[in-house]
Motif scaffolding. Sequence first.
Motif, short mmCIF file in Angstrom:
data_model
loop_
_atom_site.label_atom_id
_atom_site.label_comp_id
_atom_site.label_asym_id
_atom_site.label_seq_id
_atom_site.Cartn_x
_atom_site.Cartn_y
_atom_site.Cartn_z
N HIS A 89 5.03 -35.64 -84.82
CA HIS A 89 3.65 -36.13 -84.88
C HIS A 89 3.57 -37.65 -85.02
O HIS A 89 2.49 -38.20 -85.15
N HIS A 96 6.53 -34.92 -78.03
CA HIS A 96 5.82 -35.33 -79.24
C HIS A 96 4.32 -35.11 -79.07
O HIS A 96 3.82 -34.95 -77.96
N HIS A 97 3.63 -35.13 -80.20
CA HIS A 97 2.18 -34.97 -80.18
C HIS A 97 1.53 -36.08 -79.35
O HIS A 97 0.60 -35.84 -78.59
N GLY A 104 -0.62 -29.06 -87.10
CA GLY A 104 0.28 -29.67 -86.13
C GLY A 104 1.23 -30.70 -86.69
O GLY A 104 2.16 -31.14 -86.01
N VAL A 105 1.03 -31.10 -87.95
CA VAL A 105 1.91 -32.09 -88.58
C VAL A 105 3.10 -31.36 -89.21
O VAL A 105 2.95 -30.32 -89.85
#
Length: 289
Positions: free
Chosen positions: A61, A19-20, A120-121
């Motif tokens: 995210h 995950h981010h 990035g989302v």
Amino acid sequence: MHSIIHPTGEHDYRRGIRHHFDGSSQTAECSVEPGSAADLAKIMKVIKEHNVEFAVKGGGHTSNPGFSSTRGIHIALSRFRRITYNEGNKELTVGAGCLFHQISDYMRGRNRNIVGGGIGVGIGGWMTGGGYSLKTNQYGLGIDNLVQIEIVTPDGEVERAAEDLKSDLFWAVKGGGNNFGIVTEFVVKTHFQRPAYAKVLIFKEAHVEDVKRAILEFITRKDPKAAIVAAFRYYLKDSLELRKDSLEDPKDSLEDLKDSLGGLKDFLEDGSLSNFCYNYLLTRVASTV
């Protein structure tokens, strides 16, 4: 596209559960990447039959463990990344594994884009959570621009839903997250896209109250073409992410902003950035120095 199961420890397994925010990831029994809605439906039937804990990740995210991570079966939608644009009705069909910068890259040169999120989302969790955007003041939330979905229901059926097709399911998904099924595809409206201007300003703690007042006044003006994202963050003194001495001085930020905005006459003339927004930013940022 075929589906793949990654056992614990494989490189692609680690990529699948990543995950981010590192704290959002959990060690799953396995990571599976379905290659189609039909394959995902089969996976859901197995999960239902054996009552197995599972989670679904679109872009990964989220900042909360358990939202799109699990210690059971982790489903990564990274293979659902097909994007197609309909020139006739100006609608965009987007796979649930797409990230917004991929969508923007695809739409580049068309002078159109969707109401979306940041770099990035992923579109999946963002859209089913409501979808707040920098364009929301003009065009509403992401779900206000949603036309149709493809969804795999908890009992393993592939369905399509829209305002006039399984409307209850369509309504529930718009803000209901993945509680009613796993959306694999979104059909969304697009809007005319002019060049846009964005700027990051960082202020030291001593200016917090001034910045808060400026943000509040900015919001109350309700300029439909202007938006602001505010974040108040506190870092440990020795944090590697951002050292105290790396913070911009407000005076430097103001001069940088003036230089950046100085070349935006073309944007101002075609209405991309209102004169109000330009003057307001200069005035309010200056007042915090």
